[in-house]
Scaffold this active site. Structure first.
Site, PDB file in Angstrom:
ATOM      1  N   ASP A  57       9.170   2.722   1.966  1.00  0.00           N
ATOM      2  CA  ASP A  57       7.971   3.434   2.402  1.00  0.00           C
ATOM      3  C   ASP A  57       7.805   3.188   3.901  1.00  0.00           C
ATOM      4  OD1 ASP A  57       5.435   4.252   3.113  1.00  0.00           O
ATOM      5  OD2 ASP A  57       4.475   3.561   1.262  1.00  0.00           O
TER       6      ASP A  57
ATOM      7  N   PHE B 107       0.850  -1.189   0.000  1.00  0.00           N
ATOM      8  CA  PHE B 107       0.000   0.000   0.000  1.00  0.00           C
ATOM      9  C   PHE B 107       0.884   1.238   0.000  1.00  0.00           C
ATOM     10  CE2 PHE B 107      -2.466   3.497   1.654  1.00  0.00           C
ATOM     11  CZ  PHE B 107      -3.625   3.383   0.907  1.00  0.00           C
TER      12      PHE B 107
ATOM     13  N   LYS C 153       2.290   9.717   8.269  1.00  0.00           N
ATOM     14  CA  LYS C 153       1.406   9.413   9.404  1.00  0.00           C
ATOM     15  C   LYS C 153       1.777  10.055  10.757  1.00  0.00           C
ATOM     16  CE  LYS C 153      -1.241   5.565   7.728  1.00  0.00           C
ATOM     17  NZ  LYS C 153      -0.849   5.069   6.409  1.00  0.00           N
TER      18      LYS C 153
HETATM   19  C1  LIG Z   1      -1.086   5.300   4.989  1.00  0.00           C
HETATM   20  C2  LIG Z   1       0.007   4.904   4.073  1.00  0.00           C
HETATM   21  C3  LIG Z   1       0.271   5.610   2.884  1.00  0.00           C
HETATM   22  C4  LIG Z   1      -0.610   6.730   2.404  1.00  0.00           C
HETATM   23  O1  LIG Z   1      -0.578   7.824   3.233  1.00  0.00           O
HETATM   24  P1  LIG Z   1      -1.661   9.016   3.016  1.00  0.00           P
HETATM   25  O2  LIG Z   1      -1.196  10.057   3.994  1.00  0.00           O
HETATM   26  O3  LIG Z   1      -3.010   8.450   3.320  1.00  0.00           O
HETATM   27  O4  LIG Z   1      -1.540   9.451   1.607  1.00  0.00           O
HETATM   28  C5  LIG Z   1       1.355   5.225   2.125  1.00  0.00           C
HETATM   29  N1  LIG Z   1       2.131   4.194   2.487  1.00  0.00           N
HETATM   30  C6  LIG Z   1       1.916   3.490   3.607  1.00  0.00           C
HETATM   31  C7  LIG Z   1       2.831   2.370   3.979  1.00  0.00           C
HETATM   32  C8  LIG Z   1       0.839   3.812   4.435  1.00  0.00           C
HETATM   33  O5  LIG Z   1       0.597   3.088   5.533  1.00  0.00           O
END
Ligand SMILES: *Cc1c(COP(=O)(O)O)cnc(C)c1O
Length: 394
Positions: A223, A138, A252
């Site tokens: 990420d 994700f 986050k």
């Molecule tokens: C939540 C998340 C995103 C996306 O972040 P947003 O602030 O909602 O755009 C991207 N990568 C990972 C691993 C996430 O948990």
């Protein structure tokens, strides 16, 4: 306004993108939030792994109040101190040399994808733009990050997606080796897959990826939007692995709930983005940077990554005891305070039962419960959550 009317208005006026629990939250403090009927909940979701210091932490609230009364916004056409101090602090505490600020995880990943493309074109060849990403990953909801996201359910109906992405199974080095070629700009991967089910790879996975990327001259992008800021028991999840990425993305928990994203990169990679080549109107305003500075400083001073490791062990031990008792639990996995509980049946009814008993938790896919409490959690609070979960699993 009464809660029933509020729910009706939401139903009528929102673009219906969310399946919300039928409560309205009005206040938070530390590990707890309260709804409009005065009911109290233990928050083991922390937003979605966002409020690492808990709700309305005094130092965060103080920084918000002070920044709001000093300078909220000027453009990035000027220097501002909090953004510069935050960039320095992030670099001092990571592999990074330079930081670009934006507003969300998706935007941080977009920045990383753009940087990888530009760097690879300039240093190698104009057809070197491909990103290898993982199945079940994700990375966000913009078109590029949606394309990087290896889950069909999120992409349905939004085609055509972006060209230049390939997907391989997670935790499979051979698959990455087969996919890498002279067109690969970067490998993009979560150190632990969050939304995809709290999937923890083998210890050799990140070192193996690092080696494959080095051999192929490809960049390694981690990420850490969910795993960063101490969540897994180290400030950054890559620190468990002994290797470092070329680029890392954050969002986050970085400002404990005020929207911010960041891309941290190593030199000379970072310098492929030159003046005017990338930008964000709101990126790293004095306001949000002050809040992130307060968050990161508190996290470091209070040794919250170590606390996350300790509390993670306590919570996991309790969950393994529940597993021995409830055959519905197939597996307990995770690191620090990012914990997945895989069930033999759908997870959503358990989330509802927990909510009704005063505990907020998350899912990660259809059959996995996810716990991501604030890192300030203590043993007694973990035990209360475990007792509620125990009852909800019956
Ligand atoms: C939540 C998340 C995103 C996306 O972040 P947003 O602030 O909602 O755009 C991207 N990568 C990972 C691993 C996430 O948990």
């Amino acid at each position: 306004m009464d809660t029933k009317t509020l729910l009706e208005w939401s139903d009528r006026y929102h673009v219906p993108t969310y399946a919300r629990a039928p409560i309205c939250l009005v206040r938070g403090e530390g590990m707890r939030v309260w709804d409009s009927e005065g009911r109290e909940y233990l928050d083991f979701a922390a937003g979605i792994a966002v409020v690492a210091l808990g709700h309305c932490h005094p130092r965060v609230t103080g920084a918000i109040q002070e920044a709001a009364a000093t300078l909220i916004h000027v453009s990035n056409l000027f220097y501002t101190a909090p953004q510069t101090q935050l960039a320095r602090l992030l670099c001092e505490h990571s592999f990074g040399d330079r930081v670009f600020f934006c507003n969300s995880g998706a935007e941080a990943n977009e920045s990383a994808i753009k940087l990888a493309r530009r760097y690879s074109r300039e240093h190698f060849a104009s057809d070197r733009y491909e990103i290898i990403a993982m199945q079940n990953s994700f990375h966000g909801r913009t078109l590029a990050t949606l394309t990087a996201t290896g889950q069909e359910k999120y992409r349905h109906g939004f085609e055509p997606l972006m060209p230049g992405f390939k997907h391989v199974p997670y935790n499979d080095l051979r698959a990455v080796e087969r996919a890498l070629d002279s067109r690969t700009a970067a490998v993009l991967v979560e150190p632990i897959q969050g939304e995809g089910g709290v999937n923890v790879p083998d210890d050799g996975y990140l070192p193996g990826l690092r080696k494959l990327c080095d051999e192929a001259g490809a960049l390694l992008i981690l990420d850490e939007v969910q795993t960063g800021m101490g969540r897994t028991g180290a400030l950054w999840a890559y620190q468990h692995s002994g290797v470092e990425p070329d680029i890392m993305t954050l969002a986050k928990a970085l400002a404990n709930g005020i929207p911010i994203g960041a891309m941290v990169a190593r030199d000379p990679v970072a310098r492929a983005l030159t003046a005017g080549s990338h930008a964000s109107t709101f990126g790293g305003t004095p306001f949000v940077a002050s809040v992130a500075l307060a968050t990161l400083t508190t996290l470091l001073e209070e040794k919250l990554p170590e606390r996350a490791a300790r509390m993670g062990r306590h919570l996991t031990a309790g969950l393994l005891a529940l597993k021995a008792k409830h055959p519905v639990i197939r597996e307990v996995r995770g690191k620090g305070l990012l914990i997945g509980i895989e069930l033999t049946r759908p997870a959503a009814p358990v989330v509802v039962a927990c909510l009704e008993a005063g505990l907020l938790i998350l899912t990660a896919g259809d059959t996995v419960l996810r716990l991501a409490p604030p890192l300030i959690v203590d043993e007694a609070t973990c035990d209360r959550a475990l007792a509620i979960l125990d009852a909800a699993l019956r």
